[in-house]
Write a protein that holds these residues in place. Structure first.
Motif, PDB file in Angstrom:
ATOM      1  N   GLU A 153       0.824  -1.211   0.000  1.00  0.00           N
ATOM      2  CA  GLU A 153       0.000   0.000   0.000  1.00  0.00           C
ATOM      3  C   GLU A 153       0.860   1.263   0.000  1.00  0.00           C
ATOM      4  OE1 GLU A 153      -0.448  -2.621   2.035  1.00  0.00           O
ATOM      5  OE2 GLU A 153      -2.362  -3.381   1.264  1.00  0.00           O
ATOM      6  N   LEU A 154       1.922   1.267   0.803  1.00  0.00           N
ATOM      7  CA  LEU A 154       2.790   2.441   0.850  1.00  0.00           C
ATOM      8  C   LEU A 154       3.472   2.694  -0.492  1.00  0.00           C
ATOM      9  CD1 LEU A 154       4.394   2.055   4.401  1.00  0.00           C
ATOM     10  CD2 LEU A 154       2.878   3.888   3.648  1.00  0.00           C
ATOM     11  N   VAL A 155       4.028   1.646  -1.102  1.00  0.00           N
ATOM     12  CA  VAL A 155       4.694   1.827  -2.398  1.00  0.00           C
ATOM     13  C   VAL A 155       3.694   2.299  -3.459  1.00  0.00           C
ATOM     14  CG1 VAL A 155       5.968   0.676  -4.266  1.00  0.00           C
ATOM     15  CG2 VAL A 155       6.554   0.186  -1.890  1.00  0.00           C
ATOM     16  N   SER A 156       2.458   1.816  -3.383  1.00  0.00           N
ATOM     17  CA  SER A 156       1.459   2.207  -4.391  1.00  0.00           C
ATOM     18  C   SER A 156       1.218   3.716  -4.398  1.00  0.00           C
ATOM     19  CB  SER A 156       0.139   1.461  -4.170  1.00  0.00           C
ATOM     20  OG  SER A 156      -0.567   1.981  -3.058  1.00  0.00           O
TER      21      SER A 156
ATOM     22  N   SER B 210       3.313   4.763 -10.409  1.00  0.00           N
ATOM     23  CA  SER B 210       2.469   5.338 -11.466  1.00  0.00           C
ATOM     24  C   SER B 210       1.207   4.521 -11.737  1.00  0.00           C
ATOM     25  CB  SER B 210       3.281   5.487 -12.758  1.00  0.00           C
ATOM     26  OG  SER B 210       3.712   4.207 -13.212  1.00  0.00           O
ATOM     27  N   ARG B 211       1.200   3.250 -11.354  1.00  0.00           N
ATOM     28  CA  ARG B 211       0.039   2.384 -11.585  1.00  0.00           C
ATOM     29  C   ARG B 211      -0.385   1.753 -10.252  1.00  0.00           C
ATOM     30  NH1 ARG B 211       1.747  -1.955 -14.994  1.00  0.00           N
ATOM     31  NH2 ARG B 211      -0.458  -2.333 -15.353  1.00  0.00           N
ATOM     32  N   PRO B 212      -0.918   2.575  -9.340  1.00  0.00           N
ATOM     33  CA  PRO B 212      -1.212   2.068  -7.996  1.00  0.00           C
ATOM     34  C   PRO B 212      -2.179   0.890  -7.980  1.00  0.00           C
ATOM     35  CG  PRO B 212      -2.167   4.259  -8.308  1.00  0.00           C
ATOM     36  CD  PRO B 212      -1.295   3.985  -9.488  1.00  0.00           C
ATOM     37  N   LYS B 213      -3.204   0.943  -8.803  1.00  0.00           N
ATOM     38  CA  LYS B 213      -4.190  -0.140  -8.819  1.00  0.00           C
ATOM     39  C   LYS B 213      -3.548  -1.460  -9.247  1.00  0.00           C
ATOM     40  CE  LYS B 213      -8.742  -1.416 -10.519  1.00  0.00           C
ATOM     41  NZ  LYS B 213      -9.847  -1.145 -11.414  1.00  0.00           N
ATOM     42  N   ALA B 214      -2.690  -1.407 -10.269  1.00  0.00           N
ATOM     43  CA  ALA B 214      -2.005  -2.620 -10.741  1.00  0.00           C
ATOM     44  C   ALA B 214      -1.137  -3.212  -9.638  1.00  0.00           C
ATOM     45  CB  ALA B 214      -1.168  -2.310 -11.979  1.00  0.00           C
ATOM     46  N   LEU B 215      -0.477  -2.354  -8.878  1.00  0.00           N
ATOM     47  CA  LEU B 215       0.375  -2.836  -7.793  1.00  0.00           C
ATOM     48  C   LEU B 215      -0.470  -3.435  -6.672  1.00  0.00           C
ATOM     49  CD1 LEU B 215       3.441  -2.885  -7.155  1.00  0.00           C
ATOM     50  CD2 LEU B 215       3.043  -0.876  -5.746  1.00  0.00           C
ATOM     51  N   LEU B 216      -1.530  -2.740  -6.285  1.00  0.00           N
ATOM     52  CA  LEU B 216      -2.385  -3.216  -5.197  1.00  0.00           C
ATOM     53  C   LEU B 216      -3.079  -4.537  -5.532  1.00  0.00           C
ATOM     54  CD1 LEU B 216      -3.961   0.188  -4.135  1.00  0.00           C
ATOM     55  CD2 LEU B 216      -2.382  -1.206  -2.776  1.00  0.00           C
TER      56      LEU B 216
ATOM     57  N   MET C 265       5.946  -7.894   0.806  1.00  0.00           N
ATOM     58  CA  MET C 265       7.204  -7.268   0.398  1.00  0.00           C
ATOM     59  C   MET C 265       7.083  -6.735  -1.020  1.00  0.00           C
ATOM     60  SD  MET C 265      10.191  -9.942   1.612  1.00  0.00           S
ATOM     61  CE  MET C 265      11.508  -8.872   1.032  1.00  0.00           C
ATOM     62  N   VAL C 266       7.900  -5.736  -1.325  1.00  0.00           N
ATOM     63  CA  VAL C 266       8.071  -5.262  -2.700  1.00  0.00           C
ATOM     64  C   VAL C 266       9.563  -5.056  -2.905  1.00  0.00           C
ATOM     65  CG1 VAL C 266       7.580  -3.443  -4.388  1.00  0.00           C
ATOM     66  CG2 VAL C 266       5.829  -4.076  -2.714  1.00  0.00           C
TER      67      VAL C 266
ATOM     68  N   GLY D 243       6.812   6.790   4.809  1.00  0.00           N
ATOM     69  CA  GLY D 243       6.407   6.036   5.982  1.00  0.00           C
ATOM     70  C   GLY D 243       7.191   4.794   6.330  1.00  0.00           C
ATOM     71  N   PHE D 244       8.158   4.422   5.513  1.00  0.00           N
ATOM     72  CA  PHE D 244       9.003   3.282   5.861  1.00  0.00           C
ATOM     73  C   PHE D 244      10.068   3.729   6.853  1.00  0.00           C
ATOM     74  CE2 PHE D 244       7.344   1.900   1.757  1.00  0.00           C
ATOM     75  CZ  PHE D 244       7.030   0.579   2.011  1.00  0.00           C
ATOM     76  N   ARG D 245      10.533   2.801   7.661  1.00  0.00           N
ATOM     77  CA  ARG D 245      11.672   3.011   8.538  1.00  0.00           C
ATOM     78  C   ARG D 245      12.882   2.355   7.882  1.00  0.00           C
ATOM     79  NH1 ARG D 245      13.947  -0.493  11.827  1.00  0.00           N
ATOM     80  NH2 ARG D 245      12.139  -1.802  12.258  1.00  0.00           N
ATOM     81  N   GLN D 246      14.065   2.971   8.032  1.00  0.00           N
ATOM     82  CA  GLN D 246      15.301   2.367   7.533  1.00  0.00           C
ATOM     83  C   GLN D 246      15.496   1.027   8.230  1.00  0.00           C
ATOM     84  OE1 GLN D 246      17.755   3.256   5.145  1.00  0.00           O
ATOM     85  NE2 GLN D 246      18.425   1.193   5.635  1.00  0.00           N
ATOM     86  N   ALA D 247      15.654  -0.029   7.458  1.00  0.00           N
ATOM     87  CA  ALA D 247      15.861  -1.361   8.034  1.00  0.00           C
ATOM     88  C   ALA D 247      17.209  -1.409   8.731  1.00  0.00           C
ATOM     89  CB  ALA D 247      15.804  -2.423   6.940  1.00  0.00           C
ATOM     90  N   ASN D 248      17.245  -2.102   9.854  1.00  0.00           N
ATOM     91  CA  ASN D 248      18.506  -2.365  10.532  1.00  0.00           C
ATOM     92  C   ASN D 248      19.247  -3.458   9.774  1.00  0.00           C
ATOM     93  OD1 ASN D 248      18.303  -0.636  12.891  1.00  0.00           O
ATOM     94  ND2 ASN D 248      16.616  -1.962  13.504  1.00  0.00           N
TER      95      ASN D 248
END
Length: 169
Positions: A36-39, A43-49, A88-89, A111-116
């Motif tokens: 959802e965040l990446v969408s 450019s194509r949010p519906k396709a990703l979701l 995951m994406v 809204g993502f946090r940097q992964a440790n």
């Protein structure tokens, strides 16, 4: 890993390839809300979701409707059928350091946090996707400098050590 900032509910992001000029770069995200965040910046949010798990979706990562960052392929993985056991994406972009860094910075902004360091493998372990012998083998295979060390680590990663330990139990 700094346990004081780690929470398994966070959606995390990191650059998964070396930050040097290359044909391809990868930014990896994981967490319940990752697709959802990446969408929001795709450019194509519906396709990703609506993408099924283990599929690729073509489009652009854009910081706004007017500003495109790069033409990308997004690999969509749906829980529990992913490395971490979470949604995951993986964003496959051109490998210039500026492009990869811009996409990672955008992920952090939305809204993502940097992964440790090691957090993806840790999540795979806590979500029952791997055991400790395989988790340790991931680091060993990354750190290997010779064919022999790589081969030993690959054997552990494929489950050889776990199988031997399990048979002794």
């Amino acid at each position: 890993m700094n346990a004081s900032v780690y929470t398994p509910e966070d959606s995390i992001s990191s650059i998964a390839t070396a930050l040097s000029p290359a044909a391809l770069g990868i930014v990896r995200v994981s967490g319940k809300d990752s697709i959802e965040l990446v969408s929001k910046v795709f450019s194509r949010p519906k396709a990703l979701l609506e993408a099924a798990g283990n599929t690729l979706v073509y489009g652009w990562i854009q910081s706004s409707k007017e500003e495109k960052i790069d033409e990308v392929m997004c690999a969509v993985y749906r829980a529990p059928k992913s490395f971490t056991g979470e949604n995951m994406v993986e964003i496959f972009c051109h490998g210039g350091p500026s492009v990869v860094t811009a996409i990672q910075n955008l992920m952090l902004k939305i809204g993502f946090r940097q992964a440790n360091r090691g957090e993806y493998t840790f999540r795979a372990y806590i979500n029952g996707k791997t055991d400790l012998t395989k988790a340790e083998a991931v680091k060993e295979i990354i750190d290997s400098h010779t064919d022999v060390s790589r081969s030993h680590a690959a054997g552990r990663l494929s489950g050889a050590l776990f199988t031997e330990i399990d048979s002794i139990k």
